[in-house]
Design an enzyme around this catalytic site. Structure first.
Site, mmCIF file in Angstrom:
data_model
loop_
_atom_site.group_PDB
_atom_site.id
_atom_site.type_symbol
_atom_site.label_atom_id
_atom_site.label_comp_id
_atom_site.label_asym_id
_atom_site.label_seq_id
_atom_site.Cartn_x
_atom_site.Cartn_y
_atom_site.Cartn_z
ATOM 1 N N HIS A 294 -13.387 -0.901 -6.807
ATOM 2 C CA HIS A 294 -14.516 0.044 -6.825
ATOM 3 C C HIS A 294 -14.075 1.506 -6.675
ATOM 4 C CE1 HIS A 294 -15.657 0.317 -2.224
ATOM 5 N NE2 HIS A 294 -14.410 0.611 -2.444
ATOM 6 N N ASP B 272 0.867 -1.194 0.000
ATOM 7 C CA ASP B 272 0.000 0.000 0.000
ATOM 8 C C ASP B 272 0.894 1.232 0.000
ATOM 9 O OD1 ASP B 272 -2.130 1.960 0.627
ATOM 10 O OD2 ASP B 272 -3.315 0.231 1.265
HETATM 11 C C1 LIG Z 1 -10.917 1.372 0.210
HETATM 12 S S1 LIG Z 1 -9.320 1.096 0.859
HETATM 13 C C2 LIG Z 1 -9.318 -0.675 1.042
HETATM 14 C C3 LIG Z 1 -8.301 -1.134 2.057
HETATM 15 C C4 LIG Z 1 -8.261 -2.651 2.281
HETATM 16 N N1 LIG Z 1 -8.035 -3.380 1.069
HETATM 17 C C5 LIG Z 1 -9.521 -3.113 2.979
HETATM 18 O O1 LIG Z 1 -10.391 -3.710 2.315
HETATM 19 O O2 LIG Z 1 -9.641 -2.872 4.188
HETATM 20 C C6 LIG Z 1 -8.284 1.369 -0.534
HETATM 21 C C7 LIG Z 1 -6.801 1.198 -0.246
HETATM 22 O O3 LIG Z 1 -6.078 1.367 -1.486
HETATM 23 C C8 LIG Z 1 -4.882 2.037 -1.185
HETATM 24 N N2 LIG Z 1 -4.357 2.696 -2.390
HETATM 25 C C9 LIG Z 1 -4.912 3.726 -3.054
HETATM 26 N N3 LIG Z 1 -4.144 4.084 -4.087
HETATM 27 C C10 LIG Z 1 -3.065 3.265 -4.064
HETATM 28 C C11 LIG Z 1 -1.919 3.142 -4.893
HETATM 29 N N4 LIG Z 1 -1.742 3.948 -5.925
HETATM 30 N N5 LIG Z 1 -1.018 2.183 -4.595
HETATM 31 C C12 LIG Z 1 -1.207 1.354 -3.526
HETATM 32 N N6 LIG Z 1 -2.289 1.421 -2.707
HETATM 33 C C13 LIG Z 1 -3.198 2.369 -2.983
HETATM 34 C C14 LIG Z 1 -5.298 3.048 -0.144
HETATM 35 O O4 LIG Z 1 -4.179 3.575 0.530
HETATM 36 C C15 LIG Z 1 -6.253 2.227 0.718
HETATM 37 O O5 LIG Z 1 -5.588 1.594 1.774
#
Ligand SMILES: C[S@@+](CC[C@H](N)C(=O)[O-])C[C@H]1O[C@@H](n2cnc3c(N)ncnc32)[C@H](O)[C@@H]1O
Length: 349
Positions: free
Chosen positions: A254, A206
């Site tokens: 999503h 992440d």
């Molecule tokens: C809606 S959260 C879901 C977190 C986790 N998968 C869960 O279900 O609890 C989206 C996650 O995607 C990560 N994220 C967003 N853009 C990202 C990127 N470019 N590279 C890596 N992670 C990313 C965010 O930091 C966040 O932790």
């Protein structure tokens, strides 16, 4: 077709559902207020009557009376005689020291989403998010203040811990050894999966702020030797970390438009060995695009929160997986707060 009564001109269908929809926020605000006031911890160890609770919460008798009646009507409290106690759901999920504490998501919805949804028509008209400005920020996860980082990832953790616990007992994880949780956030999924399946290890991949939070949660769960973190950016990094035979995408696709989702699935395929699998965990929309309601409303929230995301239908994910080179598609359904199933694809051997 429903015909109005010829005598009263009264439609033969009731408007009661409309009242429930119009005042839906009364429910969320009652829950958020009770959590903010500390009502449920006040009932953690023993039942109490209205006056005792009013004193404990610093409330006058009238607001105490209406709050307790509303919380009982919502199923948050049970009442016997004059005594209130937490319902089993409240006792399991609304006490801050419980592992699956849900207060984080209550606070997240109240403090971030409620104010944003006030301007939902703006998002519908402009096709732009409300919670952040895409002209000055790269994504909803970029350039956040420490308080917002805490609110967002605590909220996600509290939603994902109970969801991951259901996934852990619904799906067969015996074929897998090492899981890469792409956008793994607070680490909730890998913590729950590795706690329940001792043969599993994994990596939370992440952005750096999320990895810091994941590290703390992994250490609190005494899983530092089982779960690693890898800071990265799946938009910019040419490759995802290798050495894993299952890649999990929970509530990731999503957040993004179709082109980004398809790009991410291709990166997953390239990072997996032959026979490895990708697992998409989401609130899936049904093929008819008629629901279910939680998936449909999460889609509305993606309108408020993202530039291109929405909750996709299971057939869309199946098509993306096929086009990215995965086969043996499988959908496993379950009921949880943050997902209603997983869509799985395998990299051909
Ligand atoms: C809606 S959260 C879901 C977190 C986790 N998968 C869960 O279900 O609890 C989206 C996650 O995607 C990560 N994220 C967003 N853009 C990202 C990127 N470019 N590279 C890596 N992670 C990313 C965010 O930091 C966040 O932790």
């Amino acid at each position: 077709m429903t015909q109005p009564s010829p005598i009263t001109n009264q439609p033969s269908v009731s408007p009661i559902p409309l009242m429930q929809m119009a005042a839906g926020f009364w429910v969320s605000k009652t829950l958020a207020s009770a959590v903010e006031l500390g009502l449920f911890p006040a009932l953690a160890d023993h039942p109490a009557d209205k006056n005792t609770l009013a004193t404990a919460l610093g409330l006058k008798p009238r607001p105490a009376e209406v709050l307790l009646t509303a919380c009982t009507a919502l199923g948050l409290l049970d009442k016997t005689g004059d005594l209130y106690r937490n319902s089993p759901m409240t006792q399991a999920y609304l006490l801050p020291d419980k592992p699956h504490y849900f207060g984080g998501v209550v606070r997240f919805c109240d403090e971030r989403e409620y104010v944003a949804w006030d301007r939902l028509p703006q998002a519908l008209r402009t096709n732009r998010p409300i919670t952040w400005d895409p002209d000055s920020h790269e994504s909803p996860f970029a350039d956040l203040e420490p308080e917002m980082i805490d609110l967002i990832w605590r909220g996600m953790h509290s939603l994902s811990a109970s969801t991951a616990a259901v996934l852990a007992t619904t799906c067969d994880f015996s074929p897998y050894r090492r899981i890469l949780d792409v956008g793994g956030g607070s680490g909730a999924y890998l913590i729950e999966l590795c706690k329940r399946h001792a043969h599993l290890t994994g990596t939370v991949y992440d952005l750096p702020p999320a990895c810091e939070i994941a590290k703390q949660n992994i250490a609190s769960a005494s899983l530092d030797k089982t779960i690693a973190t890898a800071s990265g950016d799946f938009q910019r990094d040419a490759e995802l970390p290798g050495g894993h035979d299952l890649i999990l995408l929970s509530m990731i696709l999503h957040d993004w438009d179709e082109a980004t989702g398809r790009m991410l699935l291709r990166k997953c395929r390239d990072a997996l060995p032959p026979g490895g699998a990708v697992m998409i965990s989401e609130l899936l929309v049904n093929p008819e695009r008629t629901g279910p309601l939680d998936a449909a409303l999460m889609g509305m929230n993606m309108l408020a929160e993202t530039t291109g995301g929405r909750n996709y239908a299971e057939d869309e994910y199946l098509a993306w997986l096929k086009d990215a080179g995965f086969d043996e598609p499988e959908i496993i359904r379950f009921e949880a707060a943050g997902a209603n199933g997983v869509v799985i694809g395998r990299r051909p051997v």
